[in-house]
Design a protein around this motif. Structure first.
Motif, PDB file in Angstrom:
ATOM      1  N   CYS A 327      32.508 125.622  72.592  1.00 22.51           N
ATOM      2  CA  CYS A 327      32.361 126.852  73.355  1.00 22.51           C
ATOM      3  C   CYS A 327      31.542 127.851  72.536  1.00 22.51           C
ATOM      4  O   CYS A 327      31.794 128.030  71.337  1.00 22.51           O
ATOM      5  CB  CYS A 327      33.728 127.467  73.679  1.00 22.51           C
ATOM      6  SG  CYS A 327      33.637 129.095  74.467  1.00 22.51           S
ATOM      7  N   MET A 328      30.537 128.440  73.168  1.00 23.70           N
ATOM      8  CA  MET A 328      29.817 129.558  72.549  1.00 23.70           C
ATOM      9  C   MET A 328      29.573 130.606  73.620  1.00 23.70           C
ATOM     10  O   MET A 328      28.885 130.331  74.607  1.00 23.70           O
ATOM     11  CB  MET A 328      28.474 129.103  71.948  1.00 23.70           C
ATOM     12  CG  MET A 328      28.583 128.318  70.669  1.00 23.70           C
ATOM     13  SD  MET A 328      27.121 128.489  69.594  1.00 23.70           S
ATOM     14  CE  MET A 328      25.840 127.791  70.626  1.00 23.70           C
ATOM     15  N   ASP A 329      30.153 131.791  73.439  1.00 21.44           N
ATOM     16  CA  ASP A 329      29.847 132.866  74.365  1.00 21.44           C
ATOM     17  C   ASP A 329      28.522 133.512  73.964  1.00 21.44           C
ATOM     18  O   ASP A 329      27.852 133.067  73.022  1.00 21.44           O
ATOM     19  CB  ASP A 329      30.986 133.880  74.433  1.00 21.44           C
ATOM     20  CG  ASP A 329      31.254 134.592  73.112  1.00 21.44           C
ATOM     21  OD1 ASP A 329      30.535 134.339  72.116  1.00 21.44           O
ATOM     22  OD2 ASP A 329      32.205 135.399  73.058  1.00 21.44           O
ATOM     23  N   GLU A 332      28.151 134.530  70.286  1.00 24.07           N
ATOM     24  CA  GLU A 332      27.982 133.421  69.349  1.00 24.07           C
ATOM     25  C   GLU A 332      26.593 132.802  69.465  1.00 24.07           C
ATOM     26  O   GLU A 332      25.973 132.443  68.449  1.00 24.07           O
ATOM     27  CB  GLU A 332      29.059 132.364  69.604  1.00 24.07           C
ATOM     28  CG  GLU A 332      29.116 131.262  68.552  1.00 24.07           C
ATOM     29  CD  GLU A 332      29.604 131.741  67.197  1.00 24.07           C
ATOM     30  OE1 GLU A 332      29.373 131.018  66.207  1.00 24.07           O
ATOM     31  OE2 GLU A 332      30.202 132.832  67.122  1.00 24.07           O
ATOM     32  N   ARG A 366      35.227 138.962  74.787  1.00 25.89           N
ATOM     33  CA  ARG A 366      34.857 137.728  74.106  1.00 25.89           C
ATOM     34  C   ARG A 366      35.443 136.518  74.818  1.00 25.89           C
ATOM     35  O   ARG A 366      36.556 136.546  75.318  1.00 25.89           O
ATOM     36  CB  ARG A 366      35.330 137.730  72.643  1.00 25.89           C
ATOM     37  CG  ARG A 366      34.611 138.686  71.728  1.00 25.89           C
ATOM     38  CD  ARG A 366      33.127 138.376  71.587  1.00 25.89           C
ATOM     39  NE  ARG A 366      32.818 137.006  71.210  1.00 25.89           N
ATOM     40  CZ  ARG A 366      32.753 136.541  69.954  1.00 25.89           C
ATOM     41  NH1 ARG A 366      33.000 137.367  68.946  1.00 25.89           N
ATOM     42  NH2 ARG A 366      32.422 135.291  69.716  1.00 25.89           N
ATOM     43  N   LEU A 368      36.421 132.745  74.075  1.00 31.99           N
ATOM     44  CA  LEU A 368      36.661 131.820  72.977  1.00 31.99           C
ATOM     45  C   LEU A 368      36.934 130.397  73.452  1.00 31.99           C
ATOM     46  O   LEU A 368      37.060 129.482  72.636  1.00 31.99           O
ATOM     47  CB  LEU A 368      37.824 132.329  72.121  1.00 31.99           C
ATOM     48  CG  LEU A 368      37.641 133.749  71.556  1.00 31.99           C
ATOM     49  CD1 LEU A 368      38.858 134.160  70.752  1.00 31.99           C
ATOM     50  CD2 LEU A 368      36.377 133.836  70.714  1.00 31.99           C
ATOM     51  N   GLU A 369      37.027 130.214  74.760  1.00 37.95           N
ATOM     52  CA  GLU A 369      37.232 128.883  75.330  1.00 37.95           C
ATOM     53  C   GLU A 369      36.596 128.835  76.705  1.00 37.95           C
ATOM     54  O   GLU A 369      36.702 129.792  77.478  1.00 37.95           O
ATOM     55  CB  GLU A 369      38.733 128.563  75.429  1.00 37.95           C
ATOM     56  CG  GLU A 369      39.019 127.156  75.922  1.00 37.95           C
ATOM     57  CD  GLU A 369      40.516 126.869  75.987  1.00 37.95           C
ATOM     58  OE1 GLU A 369      40.899 125.694  75.856  1.00 37.95           O
ATOM     59  OE2 GLU A 369      41.302 127.825  76.188  1.00 37.95           O
TER      60      GLU A 369
END
Length: 408
Positions: A327-329, A332, A366, A368-369
């Motif tokens: 996972c990258m938002d 990130e 944010r 994160l998943e």
């Protein structure tokens, strides 16, 4: 013996590699050299130092599928207690959440569900466009278009015309796997679309003014020569139509699949990405597949020919079912881009620049998943499904019982 200096000069001058030359380099050229050449081509096409990404959501509207590809861990058979179809309201809610994060598009793909007729797709697309007029639908891979063609007994061009009229904006490149029929037969995906059929959908889409992406999933039963054949077939169609915006390659994810096996290494991914940049000289954009390779290899991809970090995604179901859960938002993704020395820019599917990172000017939570299509255990049946005739016995029985636990 290879004369790498001669290849380097030809590539720098914009010369085109033959299939034999590309295969020779893929097999024998040092990895650092392939990366350096790919990076030079990338810099020639994108001298501004920008690396782009898109904020969209990858929504899989159903996991019910009759194709039964043996590399897929996502699909469920007709009548399975784990099968689902998302309701229109569920999809609207996902779009609203996407817009809050700066998203501009829905990547909508799903299984070949025999109980979803053409009218269901048209009504969904129209409903989305009525509620969210500026939101883009990047939807239905070539095998899904072929599935609709077969079910509706309409030609592929007619299906595309009707989908465009309902609101389709572009077509994703899913279902390509390897565009070699020997491979497709072993993967049990030949019946859903032969190599020629996949390419033909894209040809029709391009001629109708739609832009599309192209993909390649490697690491199953194909040879390295067949990987190159896949790229060359894409290059030929791009020469003909110019309709592809980007190429994305990723490694087969074996966990939980019928086929099993092992995943290709990160080095093999980087070599494959680099040779794609050299072979696909008529593709402006190559995406990094961080969703299968992870953020750090995704970042390293920017030195091996990639100029785009793909999608923030927000949601993912298919690769996750096969064991990958990276996972990258947006925060990130931007951090990875900037730490690699580039300038991060938001884009749309056509690669128009939309601006700087959204989170820097907006209060964004944010992520994160990655989200999933539905919460575990949710077996609700959408209220609108009763409006569409089912083909399977299981579908007919389900609809006769009416909707259950509709989304509020």
């Amino acid at each position: 013996m290879m004369n790498l200096d001669a290849f380097e000069k030809r590539i720098a001058a914009g010369g085109r590699l033959t299939g034999e030359e590309a295969l020779h380099l893929y097999r024998h050229a040092p990895t650092y050299w392939l990366g350096r050449m790919a990076d030079a081509v990338r810099r020639g096409k994108h001298p501004d130092g920008h690396v782009t990404y898109i904020i969209d959501r990858n929504v899989n509207y159903t996991n019910v599928c009759v194709a039964r590809c043996n590399f897929c861990a996502f699909y469920r058979e007709v009548g399975s207690s784990e099968g689902y179809v998302l309701g229109f309201e569920e999809i609207f809610k996902k779009i609203e959440e996407t817009r809050e994060l700066g998203g501009v598009q829905l990547l909508l793909q799903g299984g070949h569900n025999p109980d979803l007729p053409m009218a269901w797709y048209e009504d969904l697309f129209r409903a989305v466009k009525q509620k969210f007029p500026d939101f883009k639908l990047h939807a239905l891979s070539p095998p899904e278009v072929i599935h609709l063609s077969r079910m509706s007994k309409l030609s592929v061009p007619e299906v595309i015309d009707r989908l465009i009229a309902a609101g389709l904006d572009s077509i994703p490149g899913g279902g390509a796997e390897i565009l070699v029929d020997r491979v497709r037969k072993q993967l049990n995906c030949f019946s859903k679309a032969s190599a020629d059929e996949w390419l033909d959908v894209m040809r029709h889409a391009h001629h109708k003014g739609l832009r599309t992406t192209a993909t390649m999933m490697y690491g199953t039963v194909e040879t390295d020569a067949e990987r190159l054949e896949h790229m060359l077939r894409l290059r030929d169609l791009q020469d003909e139509t110019g309709g592809f915006t980007a190429f994305i390659t990723w490694s087969y994810q074996p966990e939980h699949t019928e086929r099993g096996g092992r995943e290709a290494t990160g080095v093999e991914y980087l070599r494959t990405l680099a040779i794609a940049r050299l072979v696909l000289d008529n593709f402006d954009n190559l995406q990094a597949s961080w969703v299968t390779q992870g953020g750090k290899v995704g970042q390293l991809s920017l030195a091996f020919g990639a100029n785009d970090m793909g999608s923030v995604m927000i949601e993912e179901n298919v690769v996750r079912a096969a064991g990958a859960s990276y996972c990258m938002d947006e925060v990130e993704i931007v951090r990875n881009v900037e730490d690699a020395g580039f300038v991060a820019k938001r884009r749309n599917m056509h690669y128009d620049i939309l601006g700087d990172p959204f989170f820097r000017d907006h209060d964004v939570k944010r992520m994160l998943e990655l989200s999933t299509a539905r919460e575990a255990g949710d077996t609700s049946v959408p209220v609108e499904l009763v409006n569409y005739p089912a083909r399977s016995a299981a579908g007919k029985k389900q609809r006769s019982q009416g909707p259950t636990s509709p989304v509020s």
